[in-house]
Design a protein around this motif. Structure first.
Motif, PDB file in Angstrom:
ATOM      1  N   ASN A  98       0.493   8.714  -6.711  1.00 21.05           N
ATOM      2  CA  ASN A  98      -0.786   9.318  -7.060  1.00 21.05           C
ATOM      3  C   ASN A  98      -1.866   8.879  -6.085  1.00 21.05           C
ATOM      4  N   LYS A  99      -2.857   9.720  -5.907  1.00 17.43           N
ATOM      5  CA  LYS A  99      -3.963   9.379  -5.027  1.00 17.43           C
ATOM      6  C   LYS A  99      -4.673   8.127  -5.543  1.00 17.43           C
ATOM      7  N   GLY A 100      -4.898   7.150  -4.635  1.00 14.55           N
ATOM      8  CA  GLY A 100      -5.553   5.908  -5.007  1.00 14.55           C
ATOM      9  C   GLY A 100      -4.607   4.825  -5.495  1.00 14.55           C
ATOM     10  N   GLU A 101      -3.330   5.144  -5.604  1.00 12.42           N
ATOM     11  CA  GLU A 101      -2.345   4.161  -6.063  1.00 12.42           C
ATOM     12  C   GLU A 101      -2.017   3.175  -4.941  1.00 12.42           C
ATOM     13  N   VAL A 102      -1.863   1.892  -5.282  1.00 10.26           N
ATOM     14  CA  VAL A 102      -1.500   0.876  -4.285  1.00 10.26           C
ATOM     15  C   VAL A 102      -0.043   1.078  -3.899  1.00 10.26           C
ATOM     16  N   ILE A 103       0.204   1.306  -2.608  1.00 13.48           N
ATOM     17  CA  ILE A 103       1.574   1.543  -2.140  1.00 13.48           C
ATOM     18  C   ILE A 103       2.071   0.424  -1.221  1.00 13.48           C
ATOM     19  N   GLY A 104       1.224  -0.567  -0.956  1.00 10.33           N
ATOM     20  CA  GLY A 104       1.633  -1.690  -0.123  1.00 10.33           C
ATOM     21  C   GLY A 104       0.537  -2.745  -0.036  1.00 10.33           C
ATOM     22  N   ILE A 105       0.930  -3.964   0.329  1.00  9.50           N
ATOM     23  CA  ILE A 105      -0.026  -5.057   0.515  1.00  9.50           C
ATOM     24  C   ILE A 105       0.174  -5.620   1.920  1.00  9.50           C
ATOM     25  N   ILE A 106      -0.934  -5.700   2.671  1.00  6.52           N
ATOM     26  CA  ILE A 106      -0.913  -6.257   4.026  1.00  6.52           C
ATOM     27  C   ILE A 106      -1.690  -7.568   4.016  1.00  6.52           C
ATOM     28  N   GLU A 107      -1.144  -8.579   4.697  1.00  9.89           N
ATOM     29  CA  GLU A 107      -1.881  -9.830   4.843  1.00  9.89           C
ATOM     30  C   GLU A 107      -1.832 -10.296   6.288  1.00  9.89           C
ATOM     31  N   ASP A 108      -2.932 -10.955   6.707  1.00  9.76           N
ATOM     32  CA  ASP A 108      -3.013 -11.459   8.073  1.00  9.76           C
ATOM     33  C   ASP A 108      -4.265 -12.324   8.188  1.00  9.76           C
ATOM     34  N   GLN A 109      -4.213 -13.293   9.079  1.00 14.18           N
ATOM     35  CA  GLN A 109      -5.375 -14.163   9.270  1.00 14.18           C
ATOM     36  C   GLN A 109      -6.550 -13.410   9.872  1.00 14.18           C
ATOM     37  N   ALA A 110      -6.273 -12.310  10.578  1.00 14.46           N
ATOM     38  CA  ALA A 110      -7.364 -11.516  11.142  1.00 14.46           C
ATOM     39  C   ALA A 110      -8.213 -10.882  10.037  1.00 14.46           C
TER      40      ALA A 110
END
Length: 377
Positions: A98-110
């Motif tokens: 669905n639109k607005g649904e979380v499909i992934g998580i990105i992490e980085d020190q930047a």
């Protein structure tokens, strides 16, 4: 002598009986090369059906094939503007999102650094704003030099540009700069689905570093799937927008779906064909991009004298129907045919049949009997 006469008489009787049996079995004798007589049993066993001409509305059609396609604007490639490591995702090809649904998580020190830079820039902007207000007041009272006030104004304008740039970067990764504080700095950022649709491709795995140019996921909006048909050059001039198209899928040819021609490409490829794009008036639930399909495009409509396709038999270079002269006699009549549609075939020159009756089913059975009888004779 007496015994000899008895034998001659007996032989004559037997010969007469044999002739009568042969005559009964051979009722299919032809009166000429275009007629055949069949017994009631032969007609029944061959499944021959007698009927008459019909008047039908026929559509001239072009038979083509193609596939289900999706317009480029309905294919969305999802990437992450800053790059980072994929911490988690649950997506699999074929899943609905669905639109607005979380499909992934990105992490980085930047990501941490960007949020920190923004907050530092905001703090400095507040200081420069205060300094500007102070220098402006002093300048208005002729206490300081114009140069100092101008420098304060330039520093303030420069810092506003820095803050604006950093805030837009935060919005690119869906962080609201208005809600960001020192306590809400996070090392991970969610990736949201921009559309309602389903997952076509997943190009990453957990723990992989992705660059800003990498496509993480490919999503498809199925609302505008259409039939893309391949039409050869010789038939292109017959295609116009608005024509009706019947489409059916290879796995279920009995179910047909109505489409309408929207547009077609203005160039011919190396196979001397072009693509015709058609809109589904009622979209099938199981429709997926890339599915193969067959279609018939209606070119024109006409009222015509017709017979079932099974009423016409091909022999040599001609096409023939069989007139029922009576209940057992059939005469072969050559015809010219026109449009064929939905099991009906147009007769361009329908012969005048005195009885008005013709063979409408299993005409080839009559043809076979006629030719076999002719060979036997």
């Amino acid at each position: 002598m007496k015994n000899y006469l008895i034998l001659i008489i007996a032989a004559g009787l037997m010969s007469g009986c044999a002739s009568k049996n042969q005559s009964a079995e051979k009722q299919a004798a032809t009166t000429n090369e275009t007629e055949v007589v069949m017994t009631a049993a032969q007609i029944q066993n061959a499944g021959i059906v007698i009927g008459s001409y019909d008047t039908s509305t026929l559509s001239s059609e072009i038979k083509v094939n193609g596939m289900v396609d999706v317009p480029p604007q309905n294919i969305v490639s999802v990437s992450f503007p800053m790059g980072g490591y994929l911490k988690s995702t649950r997506l699999l090809p074929g899943m609905h999102v669905n639109k607005g649904e979380v499909i992934g998580i990105i992490e980085d020190q930047a990501l941490i650094q960007l949020q920190q830079d923004y907050l530092v820039a905001i703090a400095r902007l507040q200081y420069l704003q205060q300094d500007f207000d102070r220098q402006k007041l002093l300048n208005e009272n002729k206490v300081n030099a114009d140069k100092i006030f101008q420098q304060a104004a330039a520093d303030l304008a420069s810092q506003k540009a820095i803050v604006k740039g950093l805030s837009e970067k935060l919005r690119l990764i869906h962080i609201d700069p208005q809600k960001l504080t020192g306590e809400t700095i996070s090392r991970s950022v969610p990736v949201y689905s921009p559309i309602n649709g389903f997952v076509s491709k997943v190009n990453v795995n957990i723990g992989k570093y992705v660059n800003a140019t990498d496509v993480l996921f490919e999503l498809i909006n199925p609302d505008d799937l259409h039939a893309s048909l391949t039409v050869y050059e010789k038939d292109l001039e017959k295609i116009i927008p608005g024509q009706k198209v019947n489409v059916w899928f290879v796995d279920d040819p009995s179910r047909q779906y109505l489409c309408e021609v929207l547009l077609f490409t203005k160039n011919v490829d190396e196979n001397r064909s072009a693509l015709v794009h058609c809109h589904f008036e009622t979209r099938p639930d199981h429709l997926l991009p890339g599915m193969f399909l067959n279609a018939s495009i209606s070119i024109s409509t006409t009222n015509a004298v017709t017979v079932p396709e099974d009423a016409v038999a091909r022999y040599g270079n001609g096409l023939y129907i069989f007139a029922a002269m009576d209940s057992n006699t059939f005469k072969m009549e050559e015809v010219k045919t026109g449009v064929t549609s939905k099991g009906k075939i147009e007769l361009v020159n329908a012969p005048d049949i005195p009885s008005g009756k013709i063979v409408v089913k299993n005409a080839y059975a009559v043809l076979a009997k006629m030719k076999n009888t002719g060979e036997e004779e």
